[in-house]
Scaffold this active site. Structure first.
Site, PDB file in Angstrom:
ATOM      1  N   TYR A 254      -0.122   4.336   4.386  1.00  0.00           N
ATOM      2  CA  TYR A 254      -0.038   4.462   2.929  1.00  0.00           C
ATOM      3  C   TYR A 254       1.196   3.713   2.442  1.00  0.00           C
ATOM      4  O   TYR A 254       2.279   3.828   3.040  1.00  0.00           O
ATOM      5  CB  TYR A 254       0.055   5.932   2.522  1.00  0.00           C
ATOM      6  CG  TYR A 254      -1.153   6.760   2.902  1.00  0.00           C
ATOM      7  CD1 TYR A 254      -2.405   6.488   2.363  1.00  0.00           C
ATOM      8  CD2 TYR A 254      -1.039   7.811   3.807  1.00  0.00           C
ATOM      9  CE1 TYR A 254      -3.521   7.253   2.714  1.00  0.00           C
ATOM     10  CE2 TYR A 254      -2.152   8.581   4.158  1.00  0.00           C
ATOM     11  CZ  TYR A 254      -3.378   8.292   3.605  1.00  0.00           C
ATOM     12  OH  TYR A 254      -4.480   9.053   3.952  1.00  0.00           O
TER      13      TYR A 254
ATOM     14  N   ASP B 138      -4.181   0.519   7.437  1.00  0.00           N
ATOM     15  CA  ASP B 138      -2.720   0.432   7.523  1.00  0.00           C
ATOM     16  C   ASP B 138      -2.117   1.657   6.849  1.00  0.00           C
ATOM     17  O   ASP B 138      -2.823   2.421   6.194  1.00  0.00           O
ATOM     18  CB  ASP B 138      -2.185  -0.883   6.924  1.00  0.00           C
ATOM     19  CG  ASP B 138      -2.528  -1.064   5.452  1.00  0.00           C
ATOM     20  OD1 ASP B 138      -3.412  -0.338   4.940  1.00  0.00           O
ATOM     21  OD2 ASP B 138      -1.936  -1.934   4.799  1.00  0.00           O
TER      22      ASP B 138
ATOM     23  N   PHE C 219      -4.838   7.666   8.408  1.00  0.00           N
ATOM     24  CA  PHE C 219      -5.323   8.610   7.401  1.00  0.00           C
ATOM     25  C   PHE C 219      -4.401   9.811   7.187  1.00  0.00           C
ATOM     26  O   PHE C 219      -4.574  10.558   6.226  1.00  0.00           O
ATOM     27  CB  PHE C 219      -6.738   9.109   7.729  1.00  0.00           C
ATOM     28  CG  PHE C 219      -7.783   8.033   7.725  1.00  0.00           C
ATOM     29  CD1 PHE C 219      -8.229   7.485   6.535  1.00  0.00           C
ATOM     30  CD2 PHE C 219      -8.309   7.555   8.912  1.00  0.00           C
ATOM     31  CE1 PHE C 219      -9.196   6.479   6.525  1.00  0.00           C
ATOM     32  CE2 PHE C 219      -9.273   6.558   8.916  1.00  0.00           C
ATOM     33  CZ  PHE C 219      -9.720   6.016   7.715  1.00  0.00           C
TER      34      PHE C 219
ATOM     35  N   HIS D 164     -17.350   3.830   5.171  1.00  0.00           N
ATOM     36  CA  HIS D 164     -15.966   4.261   4.979  1.00  0.00           C
ATOM     37  C   HIS D 164     -15.920   5.492   4.073  1.00  0.00           C
ATOM     38  O   HIS D 164     -16.733   5.626   3.146  1.00  0.00           O
ATOM     39  CB  HIS D 164     -15.151   3.126   4.350  1.00  0.00           C
ATOM     40  CG  HIS D 164     -13.678   3.316   4.461  1.00  0.00           C
ATOM     41  ND1 HIS D 164     -12.960   4.091   3.569  1.00  0.00           N
ATOM     42  CD2 HIS D 164     -12.783   2.853   5.365  1.00  0.00           C
ATOM     43  CE1 HIS D 164     -11.686   4.085   3.923  1.00  0.00           C
ATOM     44  NE2 HIS D 164     -11.553   3.351   5.012  1.00  0.00           N
TER      45      HIS D 164
END
Length: 229
Positions: free
Chosen positions: A77, A75, A88, A193
Protein backbone atom coordinates in the site's frame (compact mmCIF):
# COMPACT_ATOMS: atom_id res chain seq x y z
CA UNK A 1 9.15 10.28 6.95
CA UNK A 2 10.67 6.84 7.31
CA UNK A 3 14.25 6.75 6.07
CA UNK A 4 14.88 3.45 4.39
CA UNK A 5 17.93 1.66 3.14
CA UNK A 6 16.98 -1.29 1.00
CA UNK A 7 20.59 -2.44 1.00
CA UNK A 8 20.66 -2.53 4.80
CA UNK A 9 17.37 -4.45 4.85
CA UNK A 10 18.85 -6.93 2.40
CA UNK A 11 21.97 -7.34 4.54
CA UNK A 12 19.82 -8.03 7.60
CA UNK A 13 17.79 -10.62 5.70
CA UNK A 14 20.94 -12.32 4.50
CA UNK A 15 22.19 -12.48 8.08
CA UNK A 16 19.04 -14.39 9.05
CA UNK A 17 20.17 -17.44 7.09
CA UNK A 18 16.70 -17.88 5.57
CA UNK A 19 16.24 -20.88 3.23
CA UNK A 20 14.96 -18.38 0.63
CA UNK A 21 18.52 -17.08 0.25
CA UNK A 22 19.29 -20.06 -1.99
CA UNK A 23 17.14 -18.52 -4.72
CA UNK A 24 19.16 -17.16 -7.67
CA UNK A 25 17.66 -13.74 -6.96
CA UNK A 26 19.74 -13.56 -3.78
CA UNK A 27 22.66 -15.76 -4.77
CA UNK A 28 23.29 -14.21 -8.17
CA UNK A 29 23.32 -10.49 -7.45
CA UNK A 30 19.84 -9.49 -8.65
CA UNK A 31 18.79 -8.58 -5.10
CA UNK A 32 21.73 -6.22 -4.75
CA UNK A 33 20.88 -4.53 -8.04
CA UNK A 34 17.25 -3.99 -7.04
CA UNK A 35 18.23 -2.70 -3.60
CA UNK A 36 20.69 -0.27 -5.19
CA UNK A 37 18.00 1.05 -7.50
CA UNK A 38 15.60 1.54 -4.59
CA UNK A 39 18.33 3.33 -2.65
CA UNK A 40 18.84 5.68 -5.60
CA UNK A 41 15.22 6.76 -5.24
CA UNK A 42 15.69 7.27 -1.51
CA UNK A 43 18.75 9.41 -2.17
CA UNK A 44 16.65 11.45 -4.58
CA UNK A 45 14.18 12.20 -1.78
CA UNK A 46 11.50 9.57 -2.38
CA UNK A 47 9.72 8.03 0.61
CA UNK A 48 9.93 4.28 0.13
CA UNK A 49 7.55 1.89 1.85
CA UNK A 50 7.20 -0.30 3.88
CA UNK A 51 9.52 0.32 6.82
CA UNK A 52 12.95 -1.28 6.26
CA UNK A 53 12.45 -4.09 8.75
CA UNK A 54 9.36 -5.18 6.81
CA UNK A 55 10.65 -5.30 3.23
CA UNK A 56 11.34 -9.03 3.41
CA UNK A 57 8.64 -9.81 5.98
CA UNK A 58 6.80 -12.29 3.75
CA UNK A 59 9.90 -14.43 3.36
CA UNK A 60 11.03 -14.00 6.96
CA UNK A 61 7.68 -15.02 8.47
CA UNK A 62 7.09 -17.95 6.11
CA UNK A 63 10.27 -19.94 5.39
CA UNK A 64 10.28 -22.07 2.24
CA UNK A 65 9.95 -25.45 4.02
CA UNK A 66 6.88 -24.20 5.93
CA UNK A 67 4.83 -22.88 2.99
CA UNK A 68 1.38 -24.45 2.78
CA UNK A 69 -0.46 -21.78 0.79
CA UNK A 70 0.77 -19.11 -1.64
CA UNK A 71 -1.09 -15.84 -2.20
CA UNK A 72 0.40 -13.27 -4.58
CA UNK A 73 -0.22 -9.53 -4.54
CA UNK A 74 1.08 -6.60 -6.58
CA UNK A 75 2.93 -4.14 -4.34
CA UNK A 76 2.63 -2.60 -0.84
CA UNK A 77 0.00 0.00 0.00
CA UNK A 78 1.43 3.41 -0.96
CA UNK A 79 0.15 5.29 2.10
CA UNK A 80 2.71 5.56 4.93
CA UNK A 81 1.81 3.31 7.86
CA UNK A 82 -0.54 1.02 5.93
CA UNK A 83 1.74 -1.82 4.77
CA UNK A 84 3.76 -4.33 6.78
CA UNK A 85 5.43 -6.27 3.96
CA UNK A 86 2.75 -8.95 3.46
CA UNK A 87 0.56 -9.00 0.36
CA UNK A 88 -2.88 -7.47 1.03
CA UNK A 89 -2.06 -7.06 4.75
CA UNK A 90 -3.16 -3.74 6.22
CA UNK A 91 -2.12 -2.17 9.51
CA UNK A 92 -3.34 1.37 8.88
CA UNK A 93 -5.67 3.33 11.12
CA UNK A 94 -8.42 3.97 8.55
CA UNK A 95 -11.09 1.63 7.20
CA UNK A 96 -9.96 -1.53 5.45
CA UNK A 97 -8.89 -1.23 1.80
CA UNK A 98 -11.68 -2.27 -0.56
CA UNK A 99 -9.90 -5.33 -1.99
CA UNK A 100 -8.98 -6.63 1.45
CA UNK A 101 -12.55 -6.20 2.63
CA UNK A 102 -13.72 -8.33 -0.30
CA UNK A 103 -11.08 -10.96 0.55
CA UNK A 104 -12.00 -11.16 4.21
CA UNK A 105 -15.70 -11.38 3.35
CA UNK A 106 -14.90 -14.89 2.07
CA UNK A 107 -13.76 -15.76 5.60
CA UNK A 108 -16.39 -14.07 7.75
CA UNK A 109 -18.98 -12.06 5.81
CA UNK A 110 -19.52 -8.55 7.19
CA UNK A 111 -17.31 -9.21 10.22
CA UNK A 112 -13.92 -7.99 9.02
CA UNK A 113 -12.54 -5.23 11.22
CA UNK A 114 -8.79 -5.97 11.18
CA UNK A 115 -6.48 -6.36 8.25
CA UNK A 116 -3.13 -7.51 9.66
CA UNK A 117 -2.54 -10.86 7.98
CA UNK A 118 0.50 -11.79 10.07
CA UNK A 119 -1.42 -14.71 11.67
CA UNK A 120 -1.81 -16.23 8.20
CA UNK A 121 1.91 -15.85 7.44
CA UNK A 122 2.86 -17.55 10.70
CA UNK A 123 0.73 -20.57 9.73
CA UNK A 124 2.50 -21.08 6.42
CA UNK A 125 0.71 -18.69 4.06
CA UNK A 126 3.27 -16.99 1.83
CA UNK A 127 1.87 -13.51 1.20
CA UNK A 128 4.27 -12.28 -1.46
CA UNK A 129 4.01 -9.13 -3.56
CA UNK A 130 5.43 -8.86 -7.07
CA UNK A 131 7.29 -5.77 -5.85
CA UNK A 132 8.46 -5.56 -2.24
CA UNK A 133 8.71 -1.76 -2.21
CA UNK A 134 6.68 1.20 -3.39
CA UNK A 135 6.83 4.99 -3.11
CA UNK A 136 4.44 7.03 -1.02
CA UNK A 137 1.48 8.07 -3.11
CA UNK A 138 2.67 6.20 -6.21
CA UNK A 139 1.20 2.72 -6.47
CA UNK A 140 3.19 0.50 -8.81
CA UNK A 141 6.25 2.76 -8.75
CA UNK A 142 8.70 -0.14 -8.31
CA UNK A 143 6.97 -2.88 -10.30
CA UNK A 144 9.65 -2.71 -13.00
CA UNK A 145 12.64 -2.51 -10.68
CA UNK A 146 13.42 -6.23 -10.88
CA UNK A 147 11.47 -7.51 -7.87
CA UNK A 148 9.28 -9.68 -10.12
CA UNK A 149 12.09 -12.19 -10.56
CA UNK A 150 11.89 -12.93 -6.85
CA UNK A 151 8.18 -13.71 -7.05
CA UNK A 152 8.77 -15.99 -10.05
CA UNK A 153 11.57 -17.84 -8.30
CA UNK A 154 9.66 -18.18 -5.04
CA UNK A 155 6.66 -19.72 -6.81
CA UNK A 156 8.93 -22.09 -8.72
CA UNK A 157 10.78 -23.05 -5.53
CA UNK A 158 7.55 -23.96 -3.73
CA UNK A 159 6.42 -25.89 -6.79
CA UNK A 160 9.70 -27.85 -6.87
CA UNK A 161 9.21 -29.19 -3.35
CA UNK A 162 7.82 -32.64 -2.72
CA UNK A 163 5.47 -31.25 -0.06
CA UNK A 164 2.20 -30.09 -1.64
CA UNK A 165 0.98 -26.51 -1.38
CA UNK A 166 -2.13 -24.63 -2.48
CA UNK A 167 -1.71 -21.63 -4.78
CA UNK A 168 -4.47 -19.01 -4.60
CA UNK A 169 -4.01 -16.92 -7.73
CA UNK A 170 -6.22 -13.84 -8.01
CA UNK A 171 -6.23 -11.59 -11.05
CA UNK A 172 -4.27 -11.61 -14.30
CA UNK A 173 -0.83 -10.93 -12.83
CA UNK A 174 -1.05 -13.71 -10.27
CA UNK A 175 -2.70 -16.16 -12.65
CA UNK A 176 0.11 -15.69 -15.17
CA UNK A 177 2.38 -17.49 -12.69
CA UNK A 178 0.22 -20.61 -12.74
CA UNK A 179 2.50 -21.84 -15.52
CA UNK A 180 5.30 -22.09 -12.95
CA UNK A 181 3.36 -24.54 -10.78
CA UNK A 182 3.42 -28.33 -11.09
CA UNK A 183 -0.31 -29.06 -11.02
CA UNK A 184 0.29 -32.79 -10.56
CA UNK A 185 1.72 -32.09 -7.11
CA UNK A 186 0.12 -28.83 -6.04
CA UNK A 187 -3.33 -27.28 -5.96
CA UNK A 188 -4.03 -24.22 -8.10
CA UNK A 189 -7.15 -22.19 -7.36
CA UNK A 190 -7.69 -19.29 -9.74
CA UNK A 191 -10.21 -16.47 -9.79
CA UNK A 192 -10.57 -12.84 -10.73
CA UNK A 193 -9.01 -10.11 -8.64
CA UNK A 194 -10.83 -9.15 -5.42
CA UNK A 195 -10.80 -5.47 -6.36
CA UNK A 196 -14.29 -3.91 -6.54
CA UNK A 197 -13.09 -2.43 -9.85
CA UNK A 198 -13.11 -5.94 -11.31
CA UNK A 199 -16.26 -5.70 -13.42
CA UNK A 200 -16.50 -9.46 -13.86
CA UNK A 201 -17.03 -9.81 -10.09
CA UNK A 202 -15.56 -13.32 -10.31
CA UNK A 203 -13.91 -13.33 -6.90
CA UNK A 204 -16.88 -13.01 -4.49
CA UNK A 205 -18.31 -16.43 -3.83
CA UNK A 206 -15.25 -18.27 -5.15
CA UNK A 207 -14.60 -19.68 -1.64
CA UNK A 208 -10.80 -19.78 -1.99
CA UNK A 209 -10.11 -20.42 1.67
CA UNK A 210 -12.53 -23.26 2.14
CA UNK A 211 -11.37 -24.90 -1.08
CA UNK A 212 -7.72 -24.58 -0.07
CA UNK A 213 -8.38 -26.03 3.38
CA UNK A 214 -10.31 -28.96 1.93
CA UNK A 215 -7.46 -29.64 -0.48
CA UNK A 216 -4.88 -29.51 2.31
CA UNK A 217 -6.95 -31.80 4.52
CA UNK A 218 -7.24 -34.37 1.72
CA UNK A 219 -3.45 -34.57 1.77
CA UNK A 220 -3.14 -34.92 5.50
CA UNK A 221 -2.08 -31.32 6.11
CA UNK A 222 -3.54 -29.15 8.84
CA UNK A 223 -5.89 -26.47 7.51
CA UNK A 224 -5.28 -22.75 7.93
CA UNK A 225 -7.24 -20.80 10.52
CA UNK A 226 -8.28 -17.94 8.28
CA UNK A 227 -10.32 -16.04 10.85
CA UNK A 228 -8.26 -13.20 12.24
CA UNK A 229 -8.02 -12.61 16.00
Amino acid sequence: MTKLSASAALADFRASGSPWLALPFFAGGAADAVAARVDERIAAGAEVLPAPQNIFAALALTPLPEVKVVILGQDPYPTPGDANGLAFSYVGARRLPASLKVILAEVEPDKATRGDLTPWARQGVLLLNSALTVEAGQAGAHLRYGWAALADEAVAAVSARATPAAFLLWGAQARARAALVDRDRHGVFESGHPSPLNRARDFPGSAPFGRANAWLAERGLAPIEWRLP
